[in-house]
Design a protein around this motif. Structure first.
Motif, PDB file in Angstrom:
ATOM      1  N   TYR A  85      58.565  54.830  28.739  1.00  0.00           N
ATOM      2  CA  TYR A  85      57.249  55.305  28.282  1.00  0.00           C
ATOM      3  C   TYR A  85      56.602  54.320  27.315  1.00  0.00           C
ATOM      4  N   TYR A  86      57.377  53.864  26.328  1.00  0.00           N
ATOM      5  CA  TYR A  86      56.811  52.956  25.330  1.00  0.00           C
ATOM      6  C   TYR A  86      56.529  51.566  25.913  1.00  0.00           C
ATOM      7  N   CYS A  87      57.337  51.152  26.878  1.00  0.00           N
ATOM      8  CA  CYS A  87      57.078  49.855  27.515  1.00  0.00           C
ATOM      9  C   CYS A  87      55.712  49.865  28.209  1.00  0.00           C
ATOM     10  N   VAL A  88      55.392  50.976  28.872  1.00  0.00           N
ATOM     11  CA  VAL A  88      54.089  51.105  29.536  1.00  0.00           C
ATOM     12  C   VAL A  88      52.974  51.220  28.502  1.00  0.00           C
ATOM     13  N   LYS A  89      53.220  51.995  27.474  1.00  0.00           N
ATOM     14  CA  LYS A  89      52.187  52.253  26.463  1.00  0.00           C
ATOM     15  C   LYS A  89      51.807  50.987  25.700  1.00  0.00           C
ATOM     16  N   LEU A  90      52.736  50.061  25.551  1.00  0.00           N
ATOM     17  CA  LEU A  90      52.464  48.851  24.776  1.00  0.00           C
ATOM     18  C   LEU A  90      51.766  47.755  25.575  1.00  0.00           C
ATOM     19  N   LYS A  91      51.714  47.891  26.883  1.00  0.00           N
ATOM     20  CA  LYS A  91      51.160  46.803  27.714  1.00  0.00           C
ATOM     21  C   LYS A  91      49.763  46.344  27.304  1.00  0.00           C
ATOM     22  N   PRO A  92      48.855  47.255  26.948  1.00  0.00           N
ATOM     23  CA  PRO A  92      47.505  46.791  26.590  1.00  0.00           C
ATOM     24  C   PRO A  92      47.421  46.111  25.216  1.00  0.00           C
ATOM     25  N   VAL A  93      48.428  46.306  24.372  1.00  0.00           N
ATOM     26  CA  VAL A  93      48.297  45.854  22.980  1.00  0.00           C
ATOM     27  C   VAL A  93      49.374  44.867  22.537  1.00  0.00           C
ATOM     28  N   CYS A  94      50.318  44.527  23.429  1.00  0.00           N
ATOM     29  CA  CYS A  94      51.446  43.679  23.027  1.00  0.00           C
ATOM     30  C   CYS A  94      51.693  42.621  24.098  1.00  0.00           C
ATOM     31  N   PRO A  95      52.001  41.372  23.696  1.00  0.00           N
ATOM     32  CA  PRO A  95      52.334  40.344  24.685  1.00  0.00           C
ATOM     33  C   PRO A  95      53.487  40.806  25.565  1.00  0.00           C
ATOM     34  N   GLU A  96      53.396  40.511  26.848  1.00  0.00           N
ATOM     35  CA  GLU A  96      54.377  40.980  27.830  1.00  0.00           C
ATOM     36  C   GLU A  96      55.798  40.621  27.432  1.00  0.00           C
ATOM     37  N   ASP A  97      55.990  39.402  26.919  1.00  0.00           N
ATOM     38  CA  ASP A  97      57.349  38.946  26.607  1.00  0.00           C
ATOM     39  C   ASP A  97      57.898  39.537  25.322  1.00  0.00           C
ATOM     40  N   LYS A  98      57.092  40.308  24.605  1.00  0.00           N
ATOM     41  CA  LYS A  98      57.537  40.911  23.342  1.00  0.00           C
ATOM     42  C   LYS A  98      57.782  42.413  23.464  1.00  0.00           C
ATOM     43  N   ILE A  99      57.335  43.010  24.562  1.00  0.00           N
ATOM     44  CA  ILE A  99      57.353  44.475  24.681  1.00  0.00           C
ATOM     45  C   ILE A  99      58.762  45.042  24.564  1.00  0.00           C
ATOM     46  N   ILE A 100      59.695  44.503  25.342  1.00  0.00           N
ATOM     47  CA  ILE A 100      61.056  45.053  25.336  1.00  0.00           C
ATOM     48  C   ILE A 100      61.695  44.905  23.964  1.00  0.00           C
ATOM     49  N   ARG A 101      61.449  43.786  23.310  1.00  0.00           N
ATOM     50  CA  ARG A 101      62.003  43.585  21.970  1.00  0.00           C
ATOM     51  C   ARG A 101      61.458  44.625  20.992  1.00  0.00           C
ATOM     52  N   VAL A 102      60.168  44.870  21.036  1.00  0.00           N
ATOM     53  CA  VAL A 102      59.540  45.833  20.133  1.00  0.00           C
ATOM     54  C   VAL A 102      60.054  47.245  20.407  1.00  0.00           C
ATOM     55  N   VAL A 103      60.115  47.622  21.676  1.00  0.00           N
ATOM     56  CA  VAL A 103      60.571  48.962  22.039  1.00  0.00           C
ATOM     57  C   VAL A 103      62.039  49.156  21.655  1.00  0.00           C
ATOM     58  N   THR A 104      62.854  48.124  21.869  1.00  0.00           N
ATOM     59  CA  THR A 104      64.265  48.208  21.495  1.00  0.00           C
ATOM     60  C   THR A 104      64.428  48.393  19.993  1.00  0.00           C
ATOM     61  N   ASP A 105      63.662  47.651  19.215  1.00  0.00           N
ATOM     62  CA  ASP A 105      63.711  47.799  17.757  1.00  0.00           C
ATOM     63  C   ASP A 105      63.304  49.215  17.337  1.00  0.00           C
ATOM     64  N   TYR A 106      62.263  49.721  17.988  1.00  0.00           N
ATOM     65  CA  TYR A 106      61.738  51.036  17.618  1.00  0.00           C
ATOM     66  C   TYR A 106      62.730  52.141  17.954  1.00  0.00           C
ATOM     67  N   ILE A 107      63.245  52.138  19.168  1.00  0.00           N
ATOM     68  CA  ILE A 107      64.141  53.211  19.597  1.00  0.00           C
ATOM     69  C   ILE A 107      65.488  53.129  18.881  1.00  0.00           C
ATOM     70  N   SER A 108      66.030  51.934  18.717  1.00  0.00           N
ATOM     71  CA  SER A 108      67.334  51.812  18.056  1.00  0.00           C
ATOM     72  C   SER A 108      67.275  52.254  16.597  1.00  0.00           C
ATOM     73  N   GLY A 109      66.089  52.209  16.004  1.00  0.00           N
ATOM     74  CA  GLY A 109      65.947  52.635  14.617  1.00  0.00           C
ATOM     75  C   GLY A 109      65.758  54.133  14.454  1.00  0.00           C
ATOM     76  N   MET A 110      65.547  54.834  15.554  1.00  0.00           N
ATOM     77  CA  MET A 110      65.297  56.277  15.471  1.00  0.00           C
ATOM     78  C   MET A 110      66.542  57.058  15.064  1.00  0.00           C
ATOM     79  N   THR A 111      66.335  58.162  14.389  1.00  0.00           N
ATOM     80  CA  THR A 111      67.406  59.137  14.190  1.00  0.00           C
ATOM     81  C   THR A 111      67.473  60.025  15.431  1.00  0.00           C
ATOM     82  N   ASP A 112      68.535  60.795  15.559  1.00  0.00           N
ATOM     83  CA  ASP A 112      68.663  61.707  16.699  1.00  0.00           C
ATOM     84  C   ASP A 112      67.454  62.641  16.786  1.00  0.00           C
TER      85      ASP A 112
END
Length: 344
Positions: free
Chosen positions: A281-308
């Motif tokens: 979901y976040y990978c798709v949502k970031l496409k208009p606002v984030c460079p393609e090669d940075k999306i997975i890195r950003v989403v991984t940082d965001y999700i891995s930082g989440m609490t349960d």
């Protein structure tokens, strides 16, 4: 003679008291960005405090250790695991005259990059991210990039190498590598018994005969084996026989608890879906606002930082339909108040 600062006195005390192989804070390889020294604390003490006050450290209290979102307050979380690693590591370091401050800093920071839902969450990201996902490397990213704590190289190395397969450069990091294993083997046995997943009778009999079925005695023997086998040596190791039984106990836990589809862990299927759906979901949502090669890195940082619970709330928000909310009708409250005022 100029008066020494408290930090300088502490540094001098390290040279006078600690073992020859101990890492002295005054000899640290330093930080990526130089900064003025503290008059009060050594560099490793500052590292410990920066980690302790970080946002990532506070989030550990709501991250799974083994059992997901337990209602029983006595199950371990990622935070209590971290504190137990710190206690075990400091006990060993103190006994061997190593740098206790460095051990504490590494211990407190070693799991900052861990995902929600424990190793279940980590395995999902490992499948989704090219090159895999490793919580120890993510912990380094947390302190170096996401929160930019500017820690000493020795602390960062210890965080990176706390997982097996990595070679620590300091004896203190080796202590944490062992303390982490000793901590989770023992407290996960206790939690698994509490959850009804296993019983004491299920544990390998030769391991229990060697270490004891008593939690405290087993933990104490493992720690003692590390200390007695490392005194006066250049390396930090558990005795060969003790390490053999420790390894067998760890492998048994992987086969019967960590990787077993037991009733207490059936919720992991749901947890895996939460992580996976949010990732896409976040990978798709970031496409208009984030460079393609940075999306997975950003989403991984965001999700891995989440609490349960934060991950669950984001899943509900994005995937679970809710009825139309008209808002709280508190205007009636003020209408009653006005009536009361008019009828005085």
């Amino acid at each position: 003679m100029p008066t020494l600062t408290i930090r300088e006195k502490l540094e001098q005390r390290e040279f006078n008291v600690l073992s020859d192989i101990a890492t002295k804070s005054a000899n640290s390889k330093g930080r990526k960005v130089d900064e003025p020294k503290s008059d009060m604390r050594t560099d490793f003490q500052r590292d410990r405090d920066r980690i302790l006050h970080s946002k990532a450290f506070r989030r550990l209290k709501h991250k799974t250790q083994v059992f997901l979102s337990p209602f029983d307050d006595h199950f371990r979380t990622r935070l209590t695991h971290t504190l137990e690693v710190s206690q075990i590591g400091r006990t060993i370091a103190r006994a061997l005259d190593l740098n206790e401050d460095l051990v504490e800093a590494i211990s407190l920071g070693h799991d900052l990059g861990h995902t929600p839902f424990g190793h279940c969450g980590e395995s999902v990201l490992n499948e989704l991210v090219d090159g895999g996902f490793y919580h120890n490397l993510q912990s380094v990213r947390v302190v170096e990039v996401l929160e930019n704590l500017n820690l000493c190289q020795e602390t960062i190395d210890g965080i990176r190498t706390h997982s097996w397969g990595f070679k620590p450069m300091t004896p203190e990091a080796k202590v944490v590598q062992l303390a982490d294993k000793i901590a989770y083997i023992n407290h996960d046995i206790e939690d698994s018994i509490r959850a009804g997943v296993i019983s004491e009778e299920d544990l390998p009999k030769d391991c229990i005969e060697y270490f004891s079925s008593d939690q405290s005695k087993r933990l104490n023997k493992m720690i003692t084996e590390v200390v007695n086998n490392s005194i006066g040596k250049e390396d930090i190791l558990m005795g060969e026989e003790a390490w053999g039984y420790t390894t067998k106990l760890r492998e048994w836990m992987f086969a019967n608890v960590y990787n077993d589809e037991c009733i207490a862990k059936l919720e992991e299927t749901k947890a895996r879906r939460v992580i996976k759906e949010l990732f896409y979901y976040y990978c798709v949502k970031l496409k208009p606002v984030c460079p393609e090669d940075k999306i997975i890195r950003v989403v991984t940082d965001y999700i891995s930082g989440m609490t349960d619970r934060y991950a669950v709330e984001r899943f509900k928000e994005n995937f679970i339909p809710t009825g139309l909310k008209s808002g709280a009708r508190e205007d009636y409250l003020f209408k009653l108040a006005q009536q009361s005022f008019d009828n005085r």
